[in-house]
Design a protein around this motif. Sequence first.
Motif, PDB file in Angstrom:
ATOM      1  N   HIS A  30      -3.163  -0.293  -9.614  1.00 49.71           N
ATOM      2  CA  HIS A  30      -2.149   0.768  -9.326  1.00 49.71           C
ATOM      3  C   HIS A  30      -1.154   0.815 -10.306  1.00 49.71           C
ATOM      4  O   HIS A  30      -0.058   1.795  -9.581  1.00 49.71           O
TER       5      HIS A  30
ATOM      6  N   ARG B  46     -11.231  -1.361   1.212  1.00 47.37           N
ATOM      7  CA  ARG B  46     -12.780  -1.507   0.533  1.00 47.37           C
ATOM      8  C   ARG B  46     -13.386  -3.006   1.096  1.00 47.37           C
ATOM      9  O   ARG B  46     -14.027  -2.689   2.239  1.00 47.37           O
TER      10      ARG B  46
ATOM     11  N   GLN C 128       0.766  -0.936   0.443  1.00 52.23           N
ATOM     12  CA  GLN C 128       0.153  -0.172   0.345  1.00 52.23           C
ATOM     13  C   GLN C 128       1.141   1.457   0.180  1.00 52.23           C
ATOM     14  O   GLN C 128       0.245   2.544  -0.633  1.00 52.23           O
ATOM     15  N   TYR C 129       1.826   1.315   0.667  1.00 53.90           N
ATOM     16  CA  TYR C 129       2.804   2.685   0.692  1.00 53.90           C
ATOM     17  C   TYR C 129       3.691   2.470  -0.352  1.00 53.90           C
ATOM     18  O   TYR C 129       3.650   3.509  -0.800  1.00 53.90           O
TER      19      TYR C 129
ATOM     20  N   SER D 203     -10.555   0.236   8.913  1.00 49.30           N
ATOM     21  CA  SER D 203     -10.861  -0.348   7.668  1.00 49.30           C
ATOM     22  C   SER D 203     -10.487  -2.433   7.953  1.00 49.30           C
ATOM     23  O   SER D 203     -10.477  -2.453   6.781  1.00 49.30           O
TER      24      SER D 203
ATOM     25  N   ASP E 174     -12.128   1.923  -7.489  1.00 49.08           N
ATOM     26  CA  ASP E 174     -10.722   2.528  -7.954  1.00 49.08           C
ATOM     27  C   ASP E 174     -10.419   3.648  -8.380  1.00 49.08           C
ATOM     28  O   ASP E 174     -10.246   4.320  -8.172  1.00 49.08           O
TER      29      ASP E 174
ATOM     30  N   ASP F 279       1.146   3.449  -2.918  1.00 52.49           N
ATOM     31  CA  ASP F 279       0.512   5.072  -2.839  1.00 52.49           C
ATOM     32  C   ASP F 279      -0.956   4.879  -2.767  1.00 52.49           C
ATOM     33  O   ASP F 279      -1.914   5.861  -3.864  1.00 52.49           O
ATOM     34  N   ILE F 280      -0.837   3.546  -2.251  1.00 59.41           N
ATOM     35  CA  ILE F 280      -2.494   3.113  -2.649  1.00 59.41           C
ATOM     36  C   ILE F 280      -3.575   3.875  -1.076  1.00 59.41           C
ATOM     37  O   ILE F 280      -2.965   3.383   0.389  1.00 59.41           O
ATOM     38  N   SER F 281      -4.648   4.794  -2.145  1.00 60.44           N
ATOM     39  CA  SER F 281      -4.845   4.881   0.234  1.00 60.44           C
ATOM     40  C   SER F 281      -5.932   3.551   0.878  1.00 60.44           C
ATOM     41  O   SER F 281      -6.199   2.966  -0.094  1.00 60.44           O
ATOM     42  N   ASP F 282      -6.557   4.066   2.606  1.00 61.89           N
ATOM     43  CA  ASP F 282      -6.720   3.601   2.617  1.00 61.89           C
ATOM     44  C   ASP F 282      -8.288   2.699   1.838  1.00 61.89           C
ATOM     45  O   ASP F 282      -8.997   1.520   2.520  1.00 61.89           O
ATOM     46  N   LYS F 283      -8.907   4.182   1.887  1.00 65.63           N
ATOM     47  CA  LYS F 283     -10.509   4.110   1.348  1.00 65.63           C
ATOM     48  C   LYS F 283     -10.188   2.293  -0.042  1.00 65.63           C
ATOM     49  O   LYS F 283     -10.878   1.721  -0.209  1.00 65.63           O
ATOM     50  N   HIS F 284      -9.699   2.883  -0.753  1.00 64.02           N
ATOM     51  CA  HIS F 284      -8.981   1.464  -1.833  1.00 64.02           C
ATOM     52  C   HIS F 284      -8.545   0.616  -1.425  1.00 64.02           C
ATOM     53  O   HIS F 284      -8.752  -0.472  -1.960  1.00 64.02           O
TER      54      HIS F 284
END
Length: 431
Positions: free
Chosen positions: A280, A175, A163-164, A216, A321, A167-172
């Motif tokens: 992504h 989910r 995720q880091y 999340s 996404d 750069d994927i948001s928590d929302k994406h």
Amino acid sequence: MAELEKLDVSDNTNFDEIGRSFSTEMFALATDFYEINVDKGKAWHKEFQDLDDSSHIDHQKRKRLYNDSLKHSQFRIAMFNYMHSIFERHVNELLKLSIKKDKIVRGRYIHKFIEIDNDRVRNNQVFIRNAKFDAMEDNEKNEIYLQHLKAVTETIPPLFNWQYFYDISDKHMFRDENLKFDYNEIRNRRNLLTHRGDIFDKHYVDKILQINKSRSAADPNKRIKDFFRRGYFGSSVKQREKEDLNALISNKRTQANIAHPYFFHSFRVLFSIYLKLWAHATKSDNLLIQVTHDLLFYSRKYKIYDFVVFSFRFLQDFYMDFGRGQATDFLKANHLLTFREFNKLLKKSKNKERKLLKAGVCENEFIASLDDDEKDPIYKVLLALYNNDIDLSVQELSKCRNLDKRDKEWFLFLDMRKHPKFEKAFSKAIS
């Protein structure tokens, strides 16, 4: 920071290539698992039935069947462990390629690389980025960076590290509120089976219970109950104990078997994570196009109906996404076919209360987009089949001039060619 702009593009490997490799290996493993499991199940059922029908108690045969079942249990464990290895290896390959090709991923990776290098100095070790390193060519530096991939990625817990870097948001990323629990459970069951044996132990339970509640993540207690209900922990635990994970280690030795439903649950979780990372990394739907087609093909060929559900989930996740506007025509087509297959399954369902899905904004939007005279006539064929209009599909198929023999393998054509009129029109279209 100038160094971060110098990307190594000498590697001819591309994202489509490594995505296809992952997909091919995963489907090969899943179909082998399914075929062998089904064949074994049929053979055992017949042999046990013969034993029950016989007046003679054949102890040798019972012993052989018991030993055979133990071997098959080990086979299922090996297949599960190998699936996780495929996943880890391909995620690492994806990340390596992203570091080489994408300056944002590369910058985040080097930031963490510098952190571990500084830690080395604090621990009285020498700098990796010493004078010799500074004098190296860029491609040599890249090799050094990638040699430390494991150490760098482990500076952040699994799942969160990818995720880091992307750069994927928590929302994406989260989910699916079950993702954190499910992936953590899969990793820890794999570690158990690889390093400590096939009996659930306290270390496994402690690791699972470490999952903290957050916005999340699903409530782990609810997810544990769901695992018991679905048989993911096996069937040997008494009904009254199926609310507490400690039931796996209290009173008896409970085997961490890889049952058929659990294997395909793990397949879905690992595949969905990889698809998300790949999308992504590329901002493309190329891999999802292939995967949704293959899921529909294998669901029909092997009657693995969960694959249709998986396809629908993967598609919805992609739209959430990136938006439906990112979907290319092929993905729109696969979406409509998945929608059609899903409703066909609902029609066959024994649960009469389950109503068919009605075409919504997404489906109508895709239909309007593909129903265009400027597009390849094959889309008109697809829309006719989507509406179960065989005569119109035959009429539209006569306009197609781009089909070749390879198109015979398209799962929808395999199905529709059972109709004599369609087969005749199809033969003309590829001649």
